[in-house]
Scaffold this motif. Structure first.
Motif, PDB file in Angstrom:
ATOM      1  N   GLY A 143       0.753  -1.247   0.000  1.00  0.00           N
ATOM      2  CA  GLY A 143       0.000   0.000   0.000  1.00  0.00           C
ATOM      3  C   GLY A 143       0.777   1.287   0.000  1.00  0.00           C
ATOM      4  N   VAL A 144       1.844   1.383  -0.830  1.00  0.00           N
ATOM      5  CA  VAL A 144       2.591   2.648  -0.867  1.00  0.00           C
ATOM      6  C   VAL A 144       2.590   3.283  -2.264  1.00  0.00           C
ATOM      7  N   LYS A 145       1.654   2.905  -3.112  1.00  0.00           N
ATOM      8  CA  LYS A 145       1.595   3.495  -4.454  1.00  0.00           C
ATOM      9  C   LYS A 145       1.438   5.008  -4.390  1.00  0.00           C
ATOM     10  N   LYS A 146       0.573   5.498  -3.504  1.00  0.00           N
ATOM     11  CA  LYS A 146       0.363   6.945  -3.387  1.00  0.00           C
ATOM     12  C   LYS A 146       1.614   7.629  -2.876  1.00  0.00           C
ATOM     13  N   GLU A 147       2.280   7.015  -1.919  1.00  0.00           N
ATOM     14  CA  GLU A 147       3.499   7.600  -1.368  1.00  0.00           C
ATOM     15  C   GLU A 147       4.607   7.655  -2.423  1.00  0.00           C
ATOM     16  N   VAL A 148       4.703   6.598  -3.242  1.00  0.00           N
ATOM     17  CA  VAL A 148       5.710   6.601  -4.314  1.00  0.00           C
ATOM     18  C   VAL A 148       5.387   7.681  -5.346  1.00  0.00           C
ATOM     19  N   ALA A 149       4.113   7.801  -5.714  1.00  0.00           N
ATOM     20  CA  ALA A 149       3.718   8.831  -6.676  1.00  0.00           C
ATOM     21  C   ALA A 149       4.067  10.224  -6.160  1.00  0.00           C
ATOM     22  N   GLU A 150       3.853  10.445  -4.880  1.00  0.00           N
ATOM     23  CA  GLU A 150       4.175  11.741  -4.287  1.00  0.00           C
ATOM     24  C   GLU A 150       5.686  11.966  -4.268  1.00  0.00           C
ATOM     25  N   LEU A 151       6.449  10.917  -3.987  1.00  0.00           N
ATOM     26  CA  LEU A 151       7.906  11.014  -4.002  1.00  0.00           C
ATOM     27  C   LEU A 151       8.405  11.437  -5.386  1.00  0.00           C
ATOM     28  N   VAL A 152       7.885  10.805  -6.428  1.00  0.00           N
ATOM     29  CA  VAL A 152       8.320  11.125  -7.784  1.00  0.00           C
ATOM     30  C   VAL A 152       7.869  12.526  -8.181  1.00  0.00           C
ATOM     31  N   ARG A 153       6.636  12.865  -7.848  1.00  0.00           N
ATOM     32  CA  ARG A 153       6.095  14.176  -8.226  1.00  0.00           C
ATOM     33  C   ARG A 153       6.893  15.309  -7.585  1.00  0.00           C
ATOM     34  N   ARG A 154       7.292  15.132  -6.342  1.00  0.00           N
ATOM     35  CA  ARG A 154       7.945  16.226  -5.621  1.00  0.00           C
ATOM     36  C   ARG A 154       9.453  16.251  -5.780  1.00  0.00           C
ATOM     37  N   THR A 155      10.052  15.158  -6.257  1.00  0.00           N
ATOM     38  CA  THR A 155      11.503  15.145  -6.439  1.00  0.00           C
ATOM     39  C   THR A 155      11.920  15.156  -7.907  1.00  0.00           C
ATOM     40  N   GLY A 156      11.092  14.568  -8.776  1.00  0.00           N
ATOM     41  CA  GLY A 156      11.440  14.521 -10.192  1.00  0.00           C
ATOM     42  C   GLY A 156      12.405  13.428 -10.573  1.00  0.00           C
ATOM     43  N   PHE A 157      12.758  12.540  -9.650  1.00  0.00           N
ATOM     44  CA  PHE A 157      13.656  11.451  -9.999  1.00  0.00           C
ATOM     45  C   PHE A 157      12.999  10.545 -11.041  1.00  0.00           C
ATOM     46  N   PRO A 158      13.764  10.038 -12.009  1.00  0.00           N
ATOM     47  CA  PRO A 158      13.201   9.071 -12.960  1.00  0.00           C
ATOM     48  C   PRO A 158      12.718   7.823 -12.230  1.00  0.00           C
TER      49      PRO A 158
END
Length: 610
Positions: free
Chosen positions: A261-276
């Motif tokens: 259950g961390v799909k939302k947390e991962v999406a937020e991580l990518v959105r806010r950091t921009g890492f590929p």
């Protein structure tokens, strides 16, 4: 202390905290005298956890309990054709109901053992499934008569002992005084640790009454808290490593990001950091595949060359929820050294060579995201390959594997659930970019042949609840023969999946592994377009079947708005070359064949084998 020991200790702490909460509820509630049957208590707990379907097969030791299920207005009994398929359906239901669980009920011995393969698969792939087993009464278990469904030698605990190999927690309810607490314990473990649990429910105990006040204390579905000091130290270390890598970091997402259950947390991580961000095969659709910073599927040496280069040249890899099985890593050809890897799991964290047991990713990720957000200006400069799979131009009408999968990609829509059998279907689908909001369901680690048919039943039922529009199954002619009966349950349940049967005259994945022309990889050729009608549908009214043998026929069908609208259950037989396979499968089979080390040459005539 090991990660497993820490997880077990955390589970015990959670259980004690839950029991303290129930005691407080009992002291504060003016209705502590209200009574409820234990069987009813179990059903109410499942309803509280969002379960609306229960799979299984009736048997004399579970029939009384099934009355409680059938009489409850918020949960439906989905009777299956056999227990194995019921287990597959519970697995598929749980995968789509992310954060929820699937439930299967069987009878003692003969029923539960039939379901064991499905439960083991759920265990290996981190899928939360509750297995309820109706068992003989507590007095019969004590006196051990030679009952039917027993081994005839008095070992009433034999199946319980076997089931413990495939369950994260188990309970044999033997007293009404402890029954509710045991039910709560195994349900908590199932949800929090995302793995199967096993519950024995004796015939007499299901109808004993207990206080109902415990139902007012919800089951705790949250993961344990991380130690704040250890967590802070770990975040500092991760930040230092990313700084040392000059922000040249990528994110690699895998199956447990979905299961825990961390799909939302991962999406937020990518959105806010921009890492590929990239994903492993088992992590497909754990992240939006249309997002501009998503680069595709990494499968070790069999990856697309540009994806392979980008992942393996990264100075630091943030791995989230990895399950490093052979088919998930290109037969262990990941080239991501530990010295360049940070691994986040549900119950531990690894930073290079250091491991932090008990530091779970669910609570860690939001704090890590906040800490890494300042890296966004430089992280977004890291190039990401465009994830695309164009339809090739082929000067023939043969439905080739290279044509089929990108063409299917054009057919997919948002809010589709796509279920792909292990083999040509799952390997073919890996390279297909999915629309935003579509879900991919496959069993790449356990790989039980025929799993997808039962799983499609469970997935479609869960999809109805969650607003998914279509459920689409891709399955080989060999695989579907093992579990085809569940098509009748889909018809009876009013479900409308689209079923693509790849008719390539046998087990293509096995042919590539070994025995390309051996008859053990051949199967009987069924009259596939008659199946739905035979299994309870009415061709042209409640179901529709098609047979396509050319690119033009397939493309015309896919472009048909009536077909695409999925207003009834539909089956498409696709005629394909038995010796054709997706390139990724060919490469994987070659690697697996070397690992299996089958004898390459048989002894010549007149020579003896040593």
């Amino acid at each position: 202390m090991s990660t497993a020991a820490v997880a077990q200790l955390q589970a015990q702490v959670n259980h004690l905290q839950h029991e303290l909460s129930t005691v407080k509820t009992a002291e504060q509630s003016p209705h502590t005298g209200e009574q409820i049957f234990i069987g009813q208590y179990l059903v109410e707990r499942l309803v509280q956890l969002g379960v609306t379907k229960m799979f299984g097969v009736p048997g004399d030791f579970n029939l009384g309990f099934l009355d409680f299920v059938e009489d409850h207005p918020k949960i439906d009994w989905v009777g299956n054709c056999n227990e194995l398929n019921a287990g597959y359906a519970a697995d598929g239901y749980a995968r789509v109901k992310e954060g929820g669980l699937g439930v299967i009920t069987t009878t003692f011995g003969v029923g539960e053992l039939s379901a064991t393969n499905a439960i083991a698969g759920a265990f290996s792939e981190h899928v939360p499934v509750l297995h309820i087993v109706g068992v003989p009464s507590t007095s019969q278990q004590k006196n051990k008569p030679m009952l039917h469904h027993t081994l005839g030698d008095g070992r009433y605990d034999a199946y319980y002992r076997a089931a413990q190999q495939f369950a994260i927690a188990s309970a044999n309810l033997d007293s009404k005084d402890t029954a509710a607490a045991e039910i709560d314990r195994v349900l908590t473990e199932c949800i929090v640790r995302a793995r199967p649990v096993y519950l024995m429910l004796p015939t007499d105990l299901a109808y004993q009454k207990i206080p109902a006040y415990r139902l007012k204390t919800p089951i705790n579905q949250e993961p344990p808290e991380n130690d704040p000091d250890v967590e802070a130290f770990a975040i500092d270390e991760i930040t230092k490593l990313i700084q040392a890598a000059k922000h040249e970091t990528i994110i690699l997402v895998d199956a447990c990001a979905i299961r825990h259950g961390v799909k939302k947390e991962v999406a937020e991580l990518v959105r806010r950091t921009g890492f590929p961000v990239y994903s492993a095969p088992m992590g497909k659709t754990s992240f939006d595949e249309q997002y501009e910073r998503y680069g595709g599927i990494y499968v070790g040496s069999i990856s697309h060359p540009e994806i392979k280069e980008k992942v393996e040249s990264a100075k630091l890899i943030l791995s989230i929820g990895a399950l490093k099985s052979d088919f998930n890593t290109g037969n262990f050809t990941y080239h991501v050294p530990i010295a360049r890897t940070i691994e986040l799991h549900s119950d531990s964290l690894s930073v290079q060579y250091a491991t932090f047991p008990g530091i779970g990713m669910k609570r860690l990720l939001p704090k890590l995201t906040a800490r890494l957000q300042p890296f966004e200006p430089t992280a977004t400069l890291i190039p990401v390959p465009k994830f695309e799979y164009p339809v090739p131009r082929e000067d023939n009408e043969i439905i080739t594997q290279s044509y089929l999968w990108p063409r299917i990609g054009q057919f997919l829509r948002a809010k589709d659930i796509v279920v792909a059998e292990t083999g040509t279907s799952s390997f073919g689908m890996l390279e297909v970019p999915f629309p935003t909001g579509a879900m991919f369901v496959s069993q790449i680690l356990w790989g039980s042949i025929g799993w997808t048919v039962g799983a499609t039943l469970g997935a479609a039922l869960a999809g109805q609840e969650l607003g998914y529009k279509r459920t689409i199954l891709f399955v080989g002619d060999g695989s579907i023969q093992l579990t085809v009966q569940e098509l009748s349950v889909m018809i009876r349940s009013g479900l409308k999946p689209i079923i693509f049967v790849l008719n390539n005259k046998g087990y293509t994945i096995e042919r590539y592994l070994h025995g390309m022309t051996r008859k053990y990889n051949d199967i009987s050729n069924w009259k596939w377009t008659n199946l739905l009608d035979t299994l309870g549908g009415e061709e042209g009214k409640t179901c529709q079947s098609y047979r396509v043998g050319t690119k033009s026929e397939l493309s015309k069908l896919l472009d048909d708005p009536t077909f695409a609208s999925a207003q009834k259950i539909q089956l498409v037989e696709m005629l394909m070359d038995p010796h054709d396979a997706p390139n990724a499968l060919k490469r994987q089979a070659e690697l697996s064949g070397k690992t299996n080390r089958y004898v390459a040459e048989l002894p010549a005539a007149g020579q003896s084998a040593v």
